[in-house]
Motif scaffolding. Structure first.
Motif, short mmCIF file in Angstrom:
data_model
loop_
_atom_site.label_atom_id
_atom_site.label_comp_id
_atom_site.label_asym_id
_atom_site.label_seq_id
_atom_site.Cartn_x
_atom_site.Cartn_y
_atom_site.Cartn_z
N THR A 1 0.85 -1.20 0.00
CA THR A 1 0.00 0.00 0.00
C THR A 1 0.89 1.25 0.00
O THR A 1 2.10 1.15 0.20
CB THR A 1 -0.90 0.05 1.25
OG1 THR A 1 -0.08 0.37 2.38
CG2 THR A 1 -1.61 -1.27 1.49
N SER B 1 -1.59 -2.65 -4.00
CA SER B 1 -3.00 -2.37 -3.69
C SER B 1 -3.52 -1.13 -4.42
O SER B 1 -2.85 -0.10 -4.48
CB SER B 1 -3.15 -2.17 -2.18
OG SER B 1 -4.45 -1.70 -1.89
N PRO C 1 -7.40 -2.84 -10.07
CA PRO C 1 -7.69 -3.64 -8.88
C PRO C 1 -7.34 -5.12 -9.02
O PRO C 1 -7.14 -5.80 -8.03
CB PRO C 1 -9.19 -3.47 -8.68
CG PRO C 1 -9.60 -2.33 -9.53
CD PRO C 1 -8.62 -2.23 -10.64
N ASN D 1 -9.03 3.24 -5.60
CA ASN D 1 -10.38 2.76 -5.93
C ASN D 1 -11.45 3.43 -5.09
O ASN D 1 -12.61 3.52 -5.51
CB ASN D 1 -10.43 1.24 -5.73
CG ASN D 1 -11.20 0.55 -6.82
OD1 ASN D 1 -11.75 1.19 -7.70
ND2 ASN D 1 -11.25 -0.76 -6.78
N SER D 2 -11.08 3.91 -3.91
CA SER D 2 -12.06 4.59 -3.06
C SER D 2 -12.36 6.00 -3.58
O SER D 2 -13.36 6.61 -3.22
CB SER D 2 -11.56 4.67 -1.62
OG SER D 2 -10.43 5.51 -1.55
N LYS E 1 -6.58 -0.09 -3.44
CA LYS E 1 -7.72 0.20 -2.56
C LYS E 1 -7.93 1.70 -2.35
O LYS E 1 -9.04 2.22 -2.46
CB LYS E 1 -7.50 -0.50 -1.21
CG LYS E 1 -8.75 -0.58 -0.36
CD LYS E 1 -8.50 -1.43 0.88
CE LYS E 1 -9.75 -1.44 1.76
NZ LYS E 1 -9.51 -2.18 3.02
#
Length: 295
Positions: A126, A270, A222, A275-276, A272
């Motif tokens: 991350t 990642s 993703p 993607n948020s 994440k």
């Protein structure tokens, strides 16, 4: 719409991004060593020179310039060029923004997932993870440190740590679609974080249009793919056989030297956080490759 200054505007990503920005009504100025068009302006790092006219009405800078990581064998001279082409250019931009007192709204820079190093592990990296201590990681670390200079003058920054960029106009897919590379490399178990060029360009545009989209983001899709699964799916989509034998590591190391490790090693990264804030158009490799080869 505002005026945006792009470095590396004549490269694969720069061309596509310029097209998308101009279609939205932005004015795009491009820094290049050899200007040929009206919107191109000369810069020369060795001379510490940037044409002052390049900054006219500029509100955002997108910094894509940097010598190609996989273009040449990594001699000591080439390693220096890979770092200098990123770090010295960033510092030159920083110095000129101050010298010309440009009221910059944001500085947006490329970086790479190489920040996490050429390693294969079970870890999913991350944005908060520390860099590795190999050469590819050092390039990214120094580039990002140079970018953070802009925070000293209260200019927000966005850094996009980019994976393998998929495009119909060249880049990684063009190199993979050859007899040598249409086979898994090494043991094929290394991961290949990737992103469709349309999603990458949209992330750069988001960095311009969304004040909250600041800081560091992994610019990767993703879906996780290993080198082996990536190659098999590519062969299927382009209807070409994938060689049953993997390309042996020692051949790649002999041919490419130290640079081979960026092909033979790779972990999951990642998406994440990204993607948020952003909905990928091409979240799966199948949709990305189908778009590139069949549309």
């Amino acid at each position: 719409m505002g005026t945006i200054l792009i470095t590396g505007g004549t490269g694969l990503i720069g061309k596509e991004l310029t097209k998308k920005l101009t279609s939205k009504g932005y004015v795009v100025n491009i820094l290049t060593r050899s200007p040929k068009k009206n919107n191109e302006f000369r810069w020369n790092v060795k001379e510490s020179f940037i044409d002052k006219d390049a900054f006219t009405n500029v509100e955002y800078i997108i910094h894509l310039a940097g010598a190609g990581i996989a273009d040449k064998r990594w001699t000591n001279e080439r390693k220096k060029e890979l770092i200098d082409s990123r770090v010295k250019t960033t510092t030159l931009l920083f110095n000129k923004v101050q010298e010309y007192q440009i009221p910059l709204k944001k500085f947006i820079s490329a970086s790479g997932i190489g920040y996490y190093g050429a390693i294969t592990s079970d870890k999913i990296f991350t944005e908060n993870d520390k860099p590795e201590n190999d050469f590819i990681s050092k390039i990214c670390m120094k580039w990002e440190a140079a970018t953070r200079q802009f925070q000293q003058i209260d200019v927000p920054i966005t850094i996009l740590r980019t994976g393998v960029v998929l495009s119909k106009n060249g880049g990684a897919l063009q190199k993979m679609n050859t007899p040598l590379f249409l086979s898994a490399l090494g043991n094929g178990k290394q991961y290949m974080p990737w992103i469709h060029i349309d999603d990458l360009c949209r992330l750069y545009i988001k960095a311009i249009e969304d004040n909250n989209f600041s800081g560091v983001y992994n610019a990767v899709a993703p879906e996780h793919q290993t080198n082996e699964s990536f190659t098999k799916l590519l062969g299927k989509v382009i209807n070409k056989p994938v060689l049953p034998m993997n390309a042996p590591s020692f051949i790649l190391k002999t041919a490419l030297g130290e640079m081979a490790y960026i092909l033979l090693k790779g972990s999951r990264v990642s998406s994440k956080k990204t993607n948020s804030a952003y909905n990928f158009i091409f979240p799966s490799l199948k949709t990305a490759l189908t778009n590139i080869y069949n549309e």
